[in-house]
Design an enzyme around this catalytic site. Structure first.
Site, PDB file in Angstrom:
ATOM      1  N   TYR A  56     -28.062  73.628   0.664  1.00  0.00           N
ATOM      2  CA  TYR A  56     -26.839  74.443   0.724  1.00  0.00           C
ATOM      3  C   TYR A  56     -26.135  74.229   2.054  1.00  0.00           C
ATOM      4  O   TYR A  56     -26.789  74.190   3.098  1.00  0.00           O
ATOM      5  CB  TYR A  56     -27.175  75.930   0.565  1.00  0.00           C
ATOM      6  CG  TYR A  56     -26.763  76.459  -0.790  1.00  0.00           C
ATOM      7  CD1 TYR A  56     -25.405  76.513  -1.122  1.00  0.00           C
ATOM      8  CD2 TYR A  56     -27.694  76.880  -1.717  1.00  0.00           C
ATOM      9  CE1 TYR A  56     -25.012  76.977  -2.365  1.00  0.00           C
ATOM     10  CE2 TYR A  56     -27.299  77.337  -2.962  1.00  0.00           C
ATOM     11  CZ  TYR A  56     -25.959  77.387  -3.278  1.00  0.00           C
ATOM     12  OH  TYR A  56     -25.559  77.835  -4.500  1.00  0.00           O
ATOM     13  N   GLU A  58     -22.668  75.752   2.882  1.00  0.00           N
ATOM     14  CA  GLU A  58     -21.358  76.436   2.891  1.00  0.00           C
ATOM     15  C   GLU A  58     -20.731  76.365   4.274  1.00  0.00           C
ATOM     16  O   GLU A  58     -21.397  76.601   5.276  1.00  0.00           O
ATOM     17  CB  GLU A  58     -21.531  77.888   2.452  1.00  0.00           C
ATOM     18  CG  GLU A  58     -21.738  77.997   0.955  1.00  0.00           C
ATOM     19  CD  GLU A  58     -21.824  79.427   0.458  1.00  0.00           C
ATOM     20  OE1 GLU A  58     -21.484  80.349   1.221  1.00  0.00           O
ATOM     21  OE2 GLU A  58     -22.233  79.616  -0.690  1.00  0.00           O
ATOM     22  N   ASP A 202      -0.640  64.173  -7.034  1.00  0.00           N
ATOM     23  CA  ASP A 202      -1.961  64.109  -7.666  1.00  0.00           C
ATOM     24  C   ASP A 202      -2.185  62.650  -8.056  1.00  0.00           C
ATOM     25  O   ASP A 202      -1.619  62.158  -9.033  1.00  0.00           O
ATOM     26  CB  ASP A 202      -1.989  65.022  -8.893  1.00  0.00           C
ATOM     27  CG  ASP A 202      -3.345  65.016  -9.593  1.00  0.00           C
ATOM     28  OD1 ASP A 202      -4.122  64.071  -9.370  1.00  0.00           O
ATOM     29  OD2 ASP A 202      -3.611  65.944 -10.378  1.00  0.00           O
ATOM     30  N   THR A 228      -9.210  62.901  -7.761  1.00  0.00           N
ATOM     31  CA  THR A 228     -10.619  62.820  -8.111  1.00  0.00           C
ATOM     32  C   THR A 228     -11.162  61.534  -7.483  1.00  0.00           C
ATOM     33  O   THR A 228     -10.400  60.704  -6.983  1.00  0.00           O
ATOM     34  CB  THR A 228     -10.833  62.769  -9.641  1.00  0.00           C
ATOM     35  OG1 THR A 228     -10.009  61.736 -10.183  1.00  0.00           O
ATOM     36  CG2 THR A 228     -10.472  64.094 -10.295  1.00  0.00           C
ATOM     37  N   LYS A 231     -12.306  57.867 -10.936  1.00  0.00           N
ATOM     38  CA  LYS A 231     -11.517  57.068 -11.895  1.00  0.00           C
ATOM     39  C   LYS A 231     -11.370  55.652 -11.328  1.00  0.00           C
ATOM     40  O   LYS A 231     -12.377  54.958 -11.188  1.00  0.00           O
ATOM     41  CB  LYS A 231     -10.191  57.780 -12.166  1.00  0.00           C
ATOM     42  CG  LYS A 231     -10.409  59.167 -12.804  1.00  0.00           C
ATOM     43  CD  LYS A 231      -9.125  59.852 -13.178  1.00  0.00           C
ATOM     44  CE  LYS A 231      -9.384  61.154 -13.916  1.00  0.00           C
ATOM     45  NZ  LYS A 231      -9.311  62.360 -13.069  1.00  0.00           N
ATOM     46  N   ARG A 237     -18.431  61.674  -9.770  1.00  0.00           N
ATOM     47  CA  ARG A 237     -17.509  62.734 -10.196  1.00  0.00           C
ATOM     48  C   ARG A 237     -17.343  63.705  -9.049  1.00  0.00           C
ATOM     49  O   ARG A 237     -18.296  64.345  -8.611  1.00  0.00           O
ATOM     50  CB  ARG A 237     -18.050  63.461 -11.417  1.00  0.00           C
ATOM     51  CG  ARG A 237     -18.225  62.566 -12.613  1.00  0.00           C
ATOM     52  CD  ARG A 237     -18.431  63.380 -13.846  1.00  0.00           C
ATOM     53  NE  ARG A 237     -17.159  63.773 -14.383  1.00  0.00           N
ATOM     54  CZ  ARG A 237     -16.468  63.045 -15.254  1.00  0.00           C
ATOM     55  NH1 ARG A 237     -16.931  61.892 -15.671  1.00  0.00           N
ATOM     56  NH2 ARG A 237     -15.312  63.466 -15.695  1.00  0.00           N
TER      57      ARG A 237
HETATM   58  N1  DSN Z   1      -9.989  63.938 -17.565  1.00  0.00           N
HETATM   59  C1  DSN Z   1      -8.717  63.535 -17.077  1.00  0.00           C
HETATM   60  C2  DSN Z   1      -8.196  62.340 -17.792  1.00  0.00           C
HETATM   61  O1  DSN Z   1      -8.834  61.853 -18.700  1.00  0.00           O
HETATM   62  O2  DSN Z   1      -7.127  61.859 -17.453  1.00  0.00           O
HETATM   63  C3  DSN Z   1      -7.790  64.658 -17.217  1.00  0.00           C
HETATM   64  O3  DSN Z   1      -8.338  65.838 -16.737  1.00  0.00           O
END
Ligand code: DSN
Length: 420
Positions: A56, A58, A202, A228, A231, A237
């Site tokens: 942990y 925090e 984003d 994120t 991708k 993730r």
């Molecule tokens: N999971 C993302 C995507 O597939 O683009 C959207 O939240």
């Protein structure tokens, strides 16, 4: 076999071990075209599966609410330093659990419930958390949404400007989940400046392309950037918030203590590894290869009579409107999955059908490019897709099996990180 190997799991919980192994095999044998997915490196997998998950932490480095941070502090600072260097930003927060919490942190940092927020409409290619009605963001804030032009399928910047000047939103989100074209960050910055709004980019889908120099960067245009890490960036993730110095403190406060408890330190380690990988020349080649593959696949699909939203792609993503093929997105996606090609059904702009049974399919090339497929493979892939969609429409199970077998044969020659 899954790699890293899971001998302890196989002994103590063979049921879970078998499922893990089955998923690894499934990923090995399929052409994975989900635009938001990828294959992480074995190093990223190893970092994710470490004892860091036991801890942990925090707070932030030097100011934690638990003792024993001798290792986590330098680890998180390493990830932050790599993120700042890779994207050229003043500030990075690597703690958000994923993209939606990262976006929520932006609302918490810079808006009050009831404020007006502008985002791209979900059916046009935006994201739920850009203030779409069914999301908490759309319920707690006053939402105004822009879309794409009907004639071009591209973002309608005139509409966005008109709405922004009329509604004076506190935040403007650009970026999304189904945008096949380059995002014009300078144009959005100008709209935000005129409207007195804070621009939030984003970049979840295109972070790897930006890091690799295959898409323009929002840095210098959007003071706040969310992404994120799993991708095109090809990490675990997770998510990050990037910003200029002015917006750093409110973002950090919004993530912790505003929204989250302890960061997932095993994820932080894997993010650091992925950021290290993304700063190599090989990753630059990878980012450009993703786009080259997408363009080649778009061309091959067009030649087979498929209608692409906006007529093609500038990035990793292709949105196909299947209306002229007489099949909806969902049955097409199911047939493709049966034939070894994995993607998702998706609404297309101005879709007359419902989101759970829409007119389109969305596909992307990050994962197949990691696997090593190249431009020369794209006509064959388009042919397989066409055969599968036609077979699915006619209920021809044998034809779907044949395509799946051909795909397995091709992919056997392409190694996969995570599968030995
Ligand atoms: N999971 C993302 C995507 O597939 O683009 C959207 O939240």
């Amino acid at each position: 076999m899954h790699e890293p190997a899971t001998p302890h799991l196989a002994t103590t919980d063979p049921q879970v071990a078998e499922l893990v192994s089955a998923e690894a095999r499934r990923q090995f044998e399929k052409i994975r075209l989900i635009a938001s997915e990828n294959y992480v490196s074995t190093s990223v997998l190893e970092a994710t599966g470490t004892v860091l998950t036991n801890k942990y932490s925090e707070g932030y480095a030097g100011k934690r609410y638990y003792e024993g941070q001798q290792v986590v502090d330098p680890l998180e600072l390493l990830a932050i330093g790599r993120a700042k260097a890779l994207f050229g930003v003043d500030h990075a927060n690597v703690q958000p659990y994923s993209g939606s919490p990262a976006n929520l942190a932006v609302y918490l940092a810079f808006a009050e419930p009831g404020d007006t927020i502008m985002g791209m409409a979900l059916p046009a290619g935006g994201h739920l958390t850009h203030c779409w009605s069914v999301s908490a963001t759309g319920k707690w804030f006053r939402s105004v949404q822009y879309g794409v032009r009907k004639d071009t399928g591209r973002i309608d910047l005139d509409e966005a400007r008109d709405i922004a000047l009329r509604e004076r939103p506190k935040l403007i989100f650009c970026g999304g989940t189904a945008i096949p074209r380059t995002i014009d960050f300078p144009a959005f910055a100008e709209i935000a400046r005129e409207a007195g709004a804070l621009l939030v980019a984003d970049i979840a889908h295109i972070a790897g392309l930006i890091a690799g120099g295959a898409h323009p960067s929002p840095v210098g245009h959007a003071p706040v950037i969310t992404t994120t890490t799993h991708k095109t960036l090809r990490g675990p993730r997770g998510a990050m918030l990037l910003s200029d110095a002015e917006h750093a403190k409110p973002l950090d406060k919004a993530v912790f203590p505003g929204l989250q408890g302890g960061p997932h330190n095993h994820t932080t380690a894997a993010i650091a590894v992925a950021l290290g990988e993304a700063s190599t020349p090989a990753f630059q080649d990878y980012a450009h290869a993703i786009v080259a593959n997408a363009k080649a696949l778009a061309e091959a699909l067009t030649e087979r009579g498929y209608e692409l939203v906006s007529g093609g792609t500038d990035n990793h993503l292709i949105l196909v409107d299947l209306t002229n093929k007489g099949i909806a997105g969902k049955p097409a996606a199911k047939a493709l999955d049966r034939a070894g090609i994995e993607l998702n059904y998706n609404t297309v702009p101005f879709d007359p059908r419902k989101p759970f049974d829409p007119s389109g399919i969305r596909l992307g090339t990050p994962a197949i490019t990691t696997r090593g497929l190249g431009v020369a493979d794209m006509p064959k892939l388009a042919e397989w897709m066409d055969r599968a969609i036609t077979a699915g429409d006619g209920g021809d199970e044998a034809a779907l099996d044949t395509v799946a077998a051909e795909i397995r044969e091709l992919l056997a020659g392409y190694p996969m990180p995570g599968w030995a």
